[in-house]
Scaffold this active site. Structure first.
Site, PDB file in Angstrom:
ATOM      1  N   LYS A   1      -9.596  -0.001  -5.472  1.00  0.00           N
ATOM      2  CA  LYS A   1      -8.191  -0.421  -5.424  1.00  0.00           C
ATOM      3  C   LYS A   1      -7.898  -1.224  -6.672  1.00  0.00           C
ATOM      4  O   LYS A   1      -8.554  -2.231  -6.954  1.00  0.00           O
ATOM      5  CB  LYS A   1      -7.945  -1.263  -4.170  1.00  0.00           C
TER       6      LYS A   1
ATOM      7  N   LYS B   1      -6.845   4.004  -4.690  1.00  0.00           N
ATOM      8  CA  LYS B   1      -5.475   3.503  -4.647  1.00  0.00           C
ATOM      9  C   LYS B   1      -5.133   2.835  -5.960  1.00  0.00           C
ATOM     10  O   LYS B   1      -5.918   1.987  -6.390  1.00  0.00           O
ATOM     11  CB  LYS B   1      -5.370   2.508  -3.477  1.00  0.00           C
TER      12      LYS B   1
HETATM   13  C1  PBG Z   1      -2.743  -5.612   1.312  1.00  0.00           C
HETATM   14  C2  PBG Z   1      -2.211  -4.299   0.857  1.00  0.00           C
HETATM   15  C3  PBG Z   1      -1.332  -4.020  -0.189  1.00  0.00           C
HETATM   16  C4  PBG Z   1      -1.091  -2.663  -0.144  1.00  0.00           C
HETATM   17  C5  PBG Z   1      -1.849  -2.134   0.894  1.00  0.00           C
HETATM   18  N1  PBG Z   1      -2.547  -3.167   1.498  1.00  0.00           N
HETATM   19  C6  PBG Z   1      -0.664  -4.941  -1.144  1.00  0.00           C
HETATM   20  C7  PBG Z   1      -1.422  -5.595  -2.219  1.00  0.00           C
HETATM   21  O1  PBG Z   1      -2.611  -5.360  -2.436  1.00  0.00           O
HETATM   22  O2  PBG Z   1      -0.784  -6.445  -2.858  1.00  0.00           O
HETATM   23  C8  PBG Z   1      -0.163  -1.924  -1.075  1.00  0.00           C
HETATM   24  C9  PBG Z   1       0.404  -0.663  -0.571  1.00  0.00           C
HETATM   25  C10 PBG Z   1       1.568  -0.117  -1.330  1.00  0.00           C
HETATM   26  O3  PBG Z   1       1.975  -0.589  -2.408  1.00  0.00           O
HETATM   27  O4  PBG Z   1       2.136   0.840  -0.814  1.00  0.00           O
HETATM   28  N2  PBG Z   1      -3.647  -6.210   0.433  1.00  0.00           N
END
Ligand code: PBG
Length: 320
Positions: free
Chosen positions: A188, A241
């Site tokens: 991520k 992601k």
């Molecule tokens: C929680 C999380 C996030 C997303 C999924 N789980 C936000 C982040 O990391 O700030 C983002 C999903 C999206 O942008 O659609 N940590």
């Protein structure tokens, strides 16, 4: 090469990649209450739900062939250590219980992270201004157990702490939740990709950014190490992601690992298409189809997308 492109039948016969509603996972934002169906301005067409309206949404998704939802909670209260993340009466456990008791066949995935539940918006517990890795593992384990107890099929940690998959697997196994699946947000990346989500969930960090725990978008080899570690720690499904920015990562992961691979078509990817479509600049249906097909071609078996319902509706209409 044009012989096989000559008509629609031939093209369909030699098509290498097919997106199916059964590959899609729909994210849902839930809060406590009832009858809530509040539009999210940064994600046009998406809503904040209460458990009852999330149930109605899940019914529509199932009828369209979308088998799974991914739940994000908007809690009533936040504190420094994110304790509301594991409140059994919080919006996520309540929604899990309602969804699973009504639709046992629906795959219910619970996102696990502290950022929606901490008053500072970081994904873990702070020690000064840095996120304390090991202290955070406890919150993540507590939340995972709470969602497993409510009946979640899959736990999806999105925090990017080191060692969280092992900690969560351990916490689940200790309480005999042997069959609860872990889908880790293994690779991520940090970046500007998640802005609309943070508006929706109220989870933007109040200072600094997430670069000390989420990955640097410049690094591809490091993603392979993240995935290897998550596999060693017991992950069942790996996630990459954001999706369209990481097609190379998906392709490498597909070649390298045998685990099912999921891609998260994130909030900014959705909102950019929506904004351009609202201007009349692009063909929305065509572009979404191209995006999802490309994500699958790169190697994703599963795709989390805010377009799940709409895409499945378009698909159904086009078959009529
Ligand atoms: C929680 C999380 C996030 C997303 C999924 N789980 C936000 C982040 O990391 O700030 C983002 C999903 C999206 O942008 O659609 N940590």
């Amino acid at each position: 090469m044009r012989r096989l492109r000559g008509n629609a039948t031939l093209r369909a016969m030699v098509r290498e990649t097919q997106v199916d509603a059964g590959d899609l996972i729909a994210p849902l934002f839930v809060q406590n209450g009832s009858n809530i169906h509040e539009p999210i301005s940064s994600l046009p067409g998406q809503f904040r739900f209460s458990p009852d309206t999330a149930l109605a949404e899940a019914k529509v998704l199932l009828e369209l062939g979308v088998p799974a939802v991914l739940l994000f909670g908007i809690p009533d209260s936040k504190d420094a250590t994110g304790t509301s993340a594991y409140d059994p009466d919080g919006p996520v456990p309540q929604t899990i219980r309602l969804l699973k008791s009504t639709f046992p066949e629906l795959c219910v995935i619970a996102d696990v992270c502290a950022c929606e539940y901490t008053d500072h918006g970081h994904c873990g517990i702070l020690h000064g201004e840095t996120v304390d890795n090991d202290a955070t593992l406890e919150v993540l384990s507590n939340a995972s157990l709470c969602y497993a107890q409510a009946g979640a099929d899959i736990i999806a940690p999105s925090d990017m702490m080191d060692g969280r998959v092992a900690a969560i697997r351990n916490a689940l196994d200790n309480e005999k939740y042997f069959s609860t699946v872990i889908m880790s947000y293994a690779a991520k990346y940090a970046g500007a990709f998640y802005g609309p989500f943070r508006d929706a969930a109220g989870s933007a960090p109040s200072f600094g950014d997430r670069r000390s725990y989420q990955m640097d978008i410049a690094n591809g080899r490091e993603a392979m190490r993240e995935m290897e570690l998550d596999i060693e720690e017991g992950a069942d499904i790996l996630m990459v992601k954001p999706a369209l920015f990481c097609l190379d990562i998906l392709q490498q992961a597909k070649q390298r690992f045998e685990l099912p691979l999921c891609a998260y078509h994130v909030s900014s990817e959705y909102s950019m298409i929506k904004a351009a479509a609202a201007q009349g600049w692009i063909d929305e249906k065509g572009l979404v189809d191209d995006a999802l097909t490309s994500i699958k071609r790169a190697g994703a078996d599963l795709i989390i997308t805010y377009y799940a319902k709409e895409w499945a509706q378009w698909k159904k209409e086009s078959h009529r």
